[in-house]
Design an enzyme around this catalytic site. Structure first.
Site, PDB file in Angstrom:
ATOM      1  N   ARG A  44       0.842  -1.200   0.000  1.00 58.66           N
ATOM      2  CA  ARG A  44       0.000   0.000   0.000  1.00 58.66           C
ATOM      3  C   ARG A  44       0.874   1.245   0.000  1.00 58.66           C
ATOM      4  O   ARG A  44       2.069   1.188   0.281  1.00 58.66           O
ATOM      5  CB  ARG A  44      -1.025   0.002   1.139  1.00 58.66           C
ATOM      6  CG  ARG A  44      -0.642  -0.551   2.467  1.00 58.66           C
ATOM      7  CD  ARG A  44       0.443   0.172   3.189  1.00 58.66           C
ATOM      8  NE  ARG A  44       0.229   1.604   3.251  1.00 58.66           N
ATOM      9  CZ  ARG A  44       1.182   2.483   3.415  1.00 58.66           C
ATOM     10  NH1 ARG A  44       2.467   2.092   3.523  1.00 58.66           N
ATOM     11  NH2 ARG A  44       0.943   3.774   3.465  1.00 58.66           N
ATOM     12  N   GLY A  45       0.221   2.394  -0.308  1.00 60.90           N
ATOM     13  CA  GLY A  45       0.973   3.644  -0.511  1.00 60.90           C
ATOM     14  C   GLY A  45       0.958   3.918  -2.012  1.00 60.90           C
ATOM     15  O   GLY A  45       1.238   3.007  -2.813  1.00 60.90           O
ATOM     16  N   ALA A  46       0.606   5.160  -2.372  1.00 59.88           N
ATOM     17  CA  ALA A  46       0.315   5.454  -3.780  1.00 59.88           C
ATOM     18  C   ALA A  46       1.420   5.039  -4.766  1.00 59.88           C
ATOM     19  O   ALA A  46       1.148   4.300  -5.720  1.00 59.88           O
ATOM     20  CB  ALA A  46      -0.025   6.936  -3.912  1.00 59.88           C
ATOM     21  N   ASP A 232      -2.334  10.889  -2.447  1.00 64.36           N
ATOM     22  CA  ASP A 232      -2.761   9.808  -3.343  1.00 64.36           C
ATOM     23  C   ASP A 232      -3.224  10.348  -4.687  1.00 64.36           C
ATOM     24  O   ASP A 232      -3.186   9.642  -5.688  1.00 64.36           O
ATOM     25  CB  ASP A 232      -3.877   8.989  -2.690  1.00 64.36           C
ATOM     26  CG  ASP A 232      -3.289   8.123  -1.600  1.00 64.36           C
ATOM     27  OD1 ASP A 232      -3.076   8.627  -0.484  1.00 64.36           O
ATOM     28  OD2 ASP A 232      -2.975   6.954  -1.882  1.00 64.36           O
ATOM     29  N   ASN A 242      -5.642  12.357   0.357  1.00 62.94           N
ATOM     30  CA  ASN A 242      -4.657  11.586   1.127  1.00 62.94           C
ATOM     31  C   ASN A 242      -5.407  10.838   2.222  1.00 62.94           C
ATOM     32  O   ASN A 242      -6.629  10.969   2.364  1.00 62.94           O
ATOM     33  CB  ASN A 242      -3.579  12.517   1.702  1.00 62.94           C
ATOM     34  CG  ASN A 242      -2.412  11.745   2.282  1.00 62.94           C
ATOM     35  OD1 ASN A 242      -1.865  10.852   1.612  1.00 62.94           O
ATOM     36  ND2 ASN A 242      -2.017  12.030   3.503  1.00 62.94           N
ATOM     37  N   LYS A 243      -4.690  10.074   2.985  1.00 66.73           N
ATOM     38  CA  LYS A 243      -5.288   9.228   4.022  1.00 66.73           C
ATOM     39  C   LYS A 243      -6.321   9.978   4.855  1.00 66.73           C
ATOM     40  O   LYS A 243      -6.106  11.137   5.225  1.00 66.73           O
ATOM     41  CB  LYS A 243      -4.159   8.686   4.906  1.00 66.73           C
ATOM     42  CG  LYS A 243      -4.562   7.816   6.061  1.00 66.73           C
ATOM     43  CD  LYS A 243      -5.463   6.641   5.678  1.00 66.73           C
ATOM     44  CE  LYS A 243      -4.904   5.772   4.582  1.00 66.73           C
ATOM     45  NZ  LYS A 243      -5.929   4.892   3.974  1.00 66.73           N
TER      46      LYS A 243
HETATM   47  O1  MRU Z   1      -4.456   3.377   2.259  1.00 68.80           O
HETATM   48  P1  MRU Z   1      -2.984   3.584   2.091  1.00 68.80           P
HETATM   49  O2  MRU Z   1      -2.176   3.059   3.218  1.00 68.80           O
HETATM   50  O3  MRU Z   1      -2.513   3.061   0.742  1.00 68.80           O
HETATM   51  O4  MRU Z   1      -2.821   5.155   2.076  1.00 68.80           O
HETATM   52  C1  MRU Z   1      -1.554   5.706   1.952  1.00 68.80           C
HETATM   53  C2  MRU Z   1      -1.552   7.185   2.011  1.00 68.80           C
HETATM   54  O5  MRU Z   1      -2.569   7.826   2.145  1.00 68.80           O
HETATM   55  C3  MRU Z   1      -0.238   7.854   1.795  1.00 68.80           C
HETATM   56  O6  MRU Z   1      -0.173   9.055   2.501  1.00 68.80           O
HETATM   57  C4  MRU Z   1      -0.083   8.158   0.297  1.00 68.80           C
HETATM   58  O7  MRU Z   1      -0.349   7.012  -0.459  1.00 68.80           O
HETATM   59  C5  MRU Z   1       1.260   8.665  -0.034  1.00 68.80           C
HETATM   60  S1  MRU Z   1       2.508   7.411   0.023  1.00 68.80           S
HETATM   61  C6  MRU Z   1       3.934   8.174  -0.399  1.00 68.80           C
END
Ligand code: MRU
Length: 344
Positions: A44-46, A232, A242-243
């Site tokens: 996970r993470g964009a 994201d 974002n989250k």
């Molecule tokens: O649901 P997730 O854990 O994939 O969400 C991640 C985030 O919101 C991060 O802040 C975002 O993807 C940036 S990662 C460099």
């Protein structure tokens, strides 16, 4: 540590749902396993979702023995496209893989498979390099002895490289510019407590975990000089998905006059969307909210909502640290200018 790695036609994915208790790799022999890992947030993470999808598409092509590779890969890409809807990096990677298929129609299946794997490797390397650039630009704008707050996880686990927001924070520590990090636990899946905490502990960076609802309190106590978060999806006018919880932090930061920065590669920008309201927000299973550590925390009959992201309007953002430099307000004008400069 590599959160994902391609070896001998197998994609190894570090299972982030098991961290920090166990460092376990999932071996993906089939593309369906990669989709499952993305959906269940084992990866996970964009930025890293995009890289995983690119390798998953290459994996599907390599394993295919039928007679219409191009058509098959397009079908596989549409399956990846519905794995997680918010992070635009996924769609950026799918588009890159689709371009390989569409612009090489004269090639044999064997040649096409090689090109697809090469493209996935390129996407991986580019994402890695972009984090290096973000970190370099980001550290420059940090004041000395800064106390930073961050949300969710935006480090090596989320990006395959140094990280975005957390990458800047780590580099600030290495350069002697950082005094302390506050990081939120990030309910409901605890990417902050579990993953950011894990990364900070590895680097022995002085840090304090807070629950998501303590942000206002620590701002009011003047414990934070600056906020840096990831993204994201960023729209043309500079609205940032974002989250979940990011928006509340931004509003509180605005009230307390604390600069609020976003760090993200250009692959997180969606130049087709003007307003944040049009960003699709992933709604996850309510059981993630109704349970804690596998145990139900509510009485029978209680329901919950579980949006995985929220949108912070551009007005609350002091700047966006990208791999091509820092974009300052007016965000819309400067995003368009940058887009034109680099001919995106
Ligand atoms: O649901 P997730 O854990 O994939 O969400 C991640 C985030 O919101 C991060 O802040 C975002 O993807 C940036 S990662 C460099």
């Amino acid at each position: 540590m590599n959160p994902i790695e391609w070896k001998n036609n197998v994609l190894y994915i570090l299972d982030q749902t098991k961290l920090p208790w166990k460092e376990d790799y999932i071996l993906c022999f089939k593309y369906q396993q990669v989709i499952d890992a993305i959906k269940k947030m084992k990866v996970r993470g964009a930025p890293i979702i995009g890289v995983a999808a690119a390798y998953g598409i290459a994996l599907a092509a390599i394993k295919y023995t039928g007679s219409n590779l191009a058509e098959y890969v397009h079908e596989v890409m549409s399956e990846f496209a519905i794995s997680r809807p918010t992070a635009v990096n996924l769609f950026f990677a799918i588009k890159r893989m689709a371009n390989v298929i569409n612009s090489n129609k004269n090639l044999s299946p064997t040649e096409l498979k090689i090109l697809l794997l090469e493209e996935a490797r390129k996407i991986e390397n580019e994402e890695r390099e972009k984090t290096q650039a973000i970190v370099t630009y980001g550290v420059e704008i940090l004041p000395h002895n800064v106390r930073v707050l961050t949300h969710c996880n935006t480090g090596s686990l989320a990006t395959i490289g140094l990280g975005t927001a957390l990458g800047v924070i780590k580099e600030a520590w290495n350069k002697g510019k950082l005094s302390h990090v506050y990081f939120t636990e990030t309910r409901p899946l605890l990417q902050g407590a579990r993953l950011t905490g894990w990364e900070l502990a590895q680097e022995r960076i002085p840090s304090t975990l807070i629950t998501d609802n303590m942000v206002g309190y620590i701002f009011s106590k003047k414990l934070v000089d600056m906020v840096i978060v990831g993204a994201d999806r960023i729209t043309i006018r500079g609205d940032v998905a974002n989250k979940i919880g990011t928006y509340s932090i931004a509003v509180l930061a605005y009230h307390h006059k604390i600069p609020f920065y976003v760090a993200a590669p250009l692959s997180s920008f969606d130049f087709n969307i003007e307003n944040g309201e049009d960003i699709p927000i992933e709604e996850r299973d309510q059981d993630e909210v109704l349970t804690f550590s596998g145990k139900k925390i509510t009485a029978e009959g209680i329901s919950a909502i579980n949006p995985a992201f929220d949108v912070t309007p551009a007005e609350f953002i002091s700047g966006i640290i990208t791999d091509k430099g820092v974009i300052y307000p007016p965000l819309k004008d400067n995003i368009i200018k940058l887009k034109e400069e680099i001919k995106l």
